[in-house]
Design an enzyme around this catalytic site. Structure first.
Site, mmCIF file in Angstrom:
data_model
loop_
_atom_site.group_PDB
_atom_site.id
_atom_site.type_symbol
_atom_site.label_atom_id
_atom_site.label_comp_id
_atom_site.label_asym_id
_atom_site.label_seq_id
_atom_site.Cartn_x
_atom_site.Cartn_y
_atom_site.Cartn_z
ATOM 1 N N GLU A 121 -5.300 57.261 53.796
ATOM 2 C CA GLU A 121 -4.560 57.045 52.549
ATOM 3 C C GLU A 121 -5.319 57.679 51.390
ATOM 4 O O GLU A 121 -6.476 57.325 51.138
ATOM 5 C CB GLU A 121 -4.392 55.537 52.305
ATOM 6 C CG GLU A 121 -3.512 55.242 51.112
ATOM 7 C CD GLU A 121 -3.368 53.743 50.843
ATOM 8 O OE1 GLU A 121 -4.359 52.996 50.994
ATOM 9 O OE2 GLU A 121 -2.263 53.328 50.439
ATOM 10 N N CYS B 85 1.656 52.384 47.342
ATOM 11 C CA CYS B 85 1.273 52.088 48.736
ATOM 12 C C CYS B 85 2.285 52.585 49.745
ATOM 13 O O CYS B 85 1.933 53.036 50.827
ATOM 14 C CB CYS B 85 1.076 50.593 48.896
ATOM 15 S SG CYS B 85 2.461 49.638 48.261
ATOM 16 N N GLU C 8 -1.019 42.323 51.970
ATOM 17 C CA GLU C 8 -0.132 43.473 51.698
ATOM 18 C C GLU C 8 -1.065 44.653 51.457
ATOM 19 O O GLU C 8 -1.718 44.735 50.412
ATOM 20 C CB GLU C 8 0.732 43.227 50.457
ATOM 21 C CG GLU C 8 1.367 41.837 50.329
ATOM 22 C CD GLU C 8 2.430 41.553 51.372
ATOM 23 O OE1 GLU C 8 2.935 42.504 51.983
ATOM 24 O OE2 GLU C 8 2.716 40.363 51.593
ATOM 25 N N LYS D 33 -6.023 36.663 40.302
ATOM 26 C CA LYS D 33 -7.181 37.533 40.036
ATOM 27 C C LYS D 33 -6.639 38.968 39.986
ATOM 28 O O LYS D 33 -6.381 39.588 41.021
ATOM 29 C CB LYS D 33 -8.224 37.345 41.149
ATOM 30 C CG LYS D 33 -9.147 38.530 41.412
ATOM 31 C CD LYS D 33 -10.181 38.760 40.346
ATOM 32 C CE LYS D 33 -11.055 39.956 40.703
ATOM 33 N NZ LYS D 33 -10.403 41.255 40.380
HETATM 34 P P1 NAD Z 1 -8.897 47.092 46.460
HETATM 35 O O1 NAD Z 1 -8.779 46.512 47.807
HETATM 36 O O2 NAD Z 1 -10.120 47.865 46.146
HETATM 37 O O3 NAD Z 1 -8.826 45.942 45.339
HETATM 38 C C1 NAD Z 1 -7.753 45.037 45.290
HETATM 39 C C2 NAD Z 1 -8.202 43.767 44.626
HETATM 40 O O4 NAD Z 1 -9.231 43.183 45.422
HETATM 41 C C3 NAD Z 1 -8.798 43.918 43.228
HETATM 42 O O5 NAD Z 1 -8.379 42.837 42.425
HETATM 43 C C4 NAD Z 1 -10.294 43.825 43.476
HETATM 44 O O6 NAD Z 1 -11.001 43.336 42.366
HETATM 45 C C5 NAD Z 1 -10.345 42.831 44.614
HETATM 46 N N1 NAD Z 1 -11.541 42.925 45.450
HETATM 47 C C6 NAD Z 1 -12.375 43.968 45.637
HETATM 48 N N2 NAD Z 1 -13.393 43.627 46.461
HETATM 49 C C7 NAD Z 1 -13.180 42.342 46.825
HETATM 50 C C8 NAD Z 1 -13.853 41.436 47.687
HETATM 51 N N3 NAD Z 1 -14.958 41.777 48.336
HETATM 52 N N4 NAD Z 1 -13.328 40.214 47.846
HETATM 53 C C9 NAD Z 1 -12.177 39.854 47.223
HETATM 54 N N5 NAD Z 1 -11.513 40.654 46.376
HETATM 55 C C10 NAD Z 1 -11.995 41.893 46.192
HETATM 56 O O7 NAD Z 1 -7.562 47.937 46.246
HETATM 57 P P2 NAD Z 1 -7.174 48.842 44.994
HETATM 58 O O8 NAD Z 1 -7.987 50.071 45.040
HETATM 59 O O9 NAD Z 1 -7.154 48.007 43.761
HETATM 60 O O10 NAD Z 1 -5.637 49.157 45.332
HETATM 61 C C11 NAD Z 1 -5.238 50.186 46.137
HETATM 62 C C12 NAD Z 1 -4.844 49.687 47.507
HETATM 63 O O11 NAD Z 1 -3.824 48.672 47.421
HETATM 64 C C13 NAD Z 1 -4.227 50.780 48.363
HETATM 65 O O12 NAD Z 1 -4.698 50.705 49.681
HETATM 66 C C14 NAD Z 1 -2.743 50.443 48.308
HETATM 67 O O13 NAD Z 1 -1.995 51.008 49.357
HETATM 68 C C15 NAD Z 1 -2.768 48.962 48.327
HETATM 69 N N6 NAD Z 1 -1.500 48.369 47.841
HETATM 70 C C16 NAD Z 1 -0.656 47.762 48.741
HETATM 71 C C17 NAD Z 1 0.561 47.220 48.305
HETATM 72 C C18 NAD Z 1 1.540 46.562 49.265
HETATM 73 O O14 NAD Z 1 2.459 45.903 48.805
HETATM 74 N N7 NAD Z 1 1.373 46.722 50.574
HETATM 75 C C19 NAD Z 1 0.912 47.313 46.956
HETATM 76 C C20 NAD Z 1 0.039 47.947 46.081
HETATM 77 C C21 NAD Z 1 -1.170 48.463 46.525
#
Ligand code: NAD
Length: 495
Positions: A398, A299, A265, A190
């Site tokens: 963040e 991240c 992650e 997804k």
């Molecule tokens: P997000 O949590 O808003 O979304 C991530 C994913 O989750 C998307 O595919 C989204 O559609 C899905 N999602 C949203 N609501 C959901 C729900 N209720 N249930 C299940 N899935 C849901 O994050 P973002 O804004 O897309 O990404 C930024 C974040 O990701 C930052 O906090 C960043 O630090 C983190 N990140 C971490 C890593 C790592 O390896 N640790 C790598 C990249 C990004």
């Protein structure tokens, strides 16, 4: 389709975008939302719509999981050499199509095109790495159990689910699915609703090179519906989520309820600790490079710069000059060094944190604020440098944009305490020419990753993951990750 009169697209990318609205890809073919609902895909660099993706509902997500589970026996039953050969064909095909995938990714995620090409190559290298490792895994291990003939058998789990964020869409797919597929699992991916295009392209390519139907499935749609449905599905055998801690908690709760093993992650608020023996200019260049790389939407970025008081003023002067020289532009413009942030909401978030930080007393050393790019009305922001105490909101939360926060220290112990004064625990770096001090400080920082005289360092074989609010479940990129995608059965015969 042309994004703007100023941007020329590859014919293959134009042809791909002409297939919009793009369905999901499940069971070896297009998989449509029966509702007809779609989500618009916008080029963050121009603000223009480039495509639409299908917005699946919960029943459709459940069906995709069933299809992935149905494909599992045949895929896991293939001899390892045959499965590896198929996956290596996929790696070769991705490499051959690198310019196309990189352009799709640049357009979709607002990523500088050369950096997007690096992400695609990273996918290829990661897939080849895990295929190579899996070829050598001993599935049966004899156990030393007195009075018993005993061994363990490693087997893949079944359909594994992956939810990805928008910042490194293609690269993270590679980190996630490569060990799972190599071990013999099938996958349901997804992608984030803002950046689903490269995942759909990958699934179509996988079909072309002979990956069996149902092994790589891509389901698209909104997080709160499609993402939540995948999270709550009881037939997935493992879940891997990469994204924000807030959504990570929801995913963790659902997996806990369903007793599905989960990897999270999550975000970070990394520190760079700069001692007074460094080459100040070179260190400033490296850290400004890191905070402006992909507009700070990384991240593991170094967002808190902790600098020894003896070199603080010189460091600030160098960073300020460098930040103001960054060339901001459309991701497909070869002159651009930094592109836009992903969407208007993220733009407001980044600008909002600058205002909130200043309201709480941070000094603004480099301006930040919105940026303008001639001919494009995308989501552009200027790099910003704030300074102050670490209790400031801009130093604690963040931001996920090109905003660094400076603070001064005088002793090593103080520097370590400041670096560890955060809820997160993803990645930090220490900058010094004293090798003993580098090791001491690197080993004292409370995070999944500590880098020495560098930031954002990744290598296949080196585990990458977070602790505390930055994640759980063991991380990615290492042999341990591959082993996570086998479950173990103990077999015992009393003698
Ligand atoms: P997000 O949590 O808003 O979304 C991530 C994913 O989750 C998307 O595919 C989204 O559609 C899905 N999602 C949203 N609501 C959901 C729900 N209720 N249930 C299940 N899935 C849901 O994050 P973002 O804004 O897309 O990404 C930024 C974040 O990701 C930052 O906090 C960043 O630090 C983190 N990140 C971490 C890593 C790592 O390896 N640790 C790598 C990249 C990004």
């Amino acid at each position: 389709m042309s994004v703007s009169t100023k941007i020329e697209l590859l014919p293959e990318v134009e042809a791909f975008l002409r297939t919009s609205p793009l369905p999901s890809f499940v069971g070896g073919g297009d998989f449509s939302a029966a509702s007809g609902n779609v989500v618009a895909t916008i080029d963050p660099g121009s603000g223009e719509q480039i495509a639409e993706i299908h917005d699946l509902d919960a029943g459709e997500i459940d069906r995709a999981v069933d299809i992935a589970n149905a494909a599992f026996p045949a895929w896991s039953g293939l001899p390892q050499a045959e499965r590896s050969a198929i996956l290596l064909r996929l790696a070769d095909a991705v490499e051959t199509h690198k310019p196309i995938i990189a352009q799709i990714e640049a357009l979709d995620a607002g990523k500088i095109q050369d950096q997007a090409a690096g992400d695609v190559q990273n996918f290829v290298d990661t897939l080849r790495y895990f295929v190579g490792l899996s070829d050598d895994v001993e599935l049966r291990t004899k156990l030393d159990a007195p009075g018993h003939d005993a061994w363990t058998l490693k087997q893949p789990w079944g359909a594994c689910a992956f939810i990805f964020p928008w910042n490194f869409p293609f690269l993270l797919i590679g980190w996630g699915i490569s060990p799972a597929l190599a071990a013999g699992n099938t996958v349901v991916i997804k992608p984030a609703e803002d950046t689903s295009l490269s995942a759909i392209y990958l699934a179509r390519l996988a079909k072309q090179v002979g990956v069996p139907d149902g092994v790589i499935n891509v389901v698209t749609g909104r997080g709160a519906t499609a993402g939540a449905a995948l999270t709550n599905n009881t037939e997935i055998k493992r879940m891997s989520f990469t994204g924000s801690p807030e959504v990570g908690q929801l995913v963790g709760e659902a997996c806990g309820r369903n007793l599905v093993p989960v990897k999270l992650e999550l975000g970070g608020k990394g520190a760079a600790v700069v001692f007074d023996d460094v080459d100040v200019k070179a260190t400033a260049e490296a850290l400004v490079g890191a905070i402006t790389f992909h507009s700070g939407q990384v991240c593991c970025d170094a967002t808190r710069w902790l600098v020894h008081e003896a070199v603080y003023d010189e460091f600030v002067k160098n960073c300020s000059e460098l930040m103001q020289q960054v060339r901001i532009g459309h991701p497909l413009d070869p002159n651009s060094q930094m592109g836009p942030v992903v969407n208007p909401k993220q733009c407001q978030r980044v600008l909002g944190y600058q205002d909130k930080g200043k309201a709480e007393g941070a000094e603004c050393l480099v301006g930040g604020g919105p940026a303008t790019v001639d001919g494009f009305s995308g989501n552009y922001v200027n790099p910003a440098l704030l300074a102050g105490t670490l209790d400031n909101v801009a130093a604690r939360e963040e931001i996920f944009g090109p905003v660094a926060y400076l603070a001064k220290f005088s002793t090593e112990a103080e520097a370590i305490a400041m670096a560890n004064d955060t809820d997160y625990g993803l990645a930090n770096s220490v900058w010094t020419t004293d090798a003993d001090r580098a090791t001491r400080v690197a080993e004292s920082m409370d995070a999944g990753n500590s880098w020495i005289n560098a930031h954002n360092v990744f290598a296949q074989g080196v585990p990458y993951g977070g602790v505390n609010k930055s994640g759980l479940g063991g991380g990615v990129l290492s042999i341990e990750t591959l082993m996570d995608y086998y479950r173990s059965t103990s077999i015992v015969r009393p003698l």
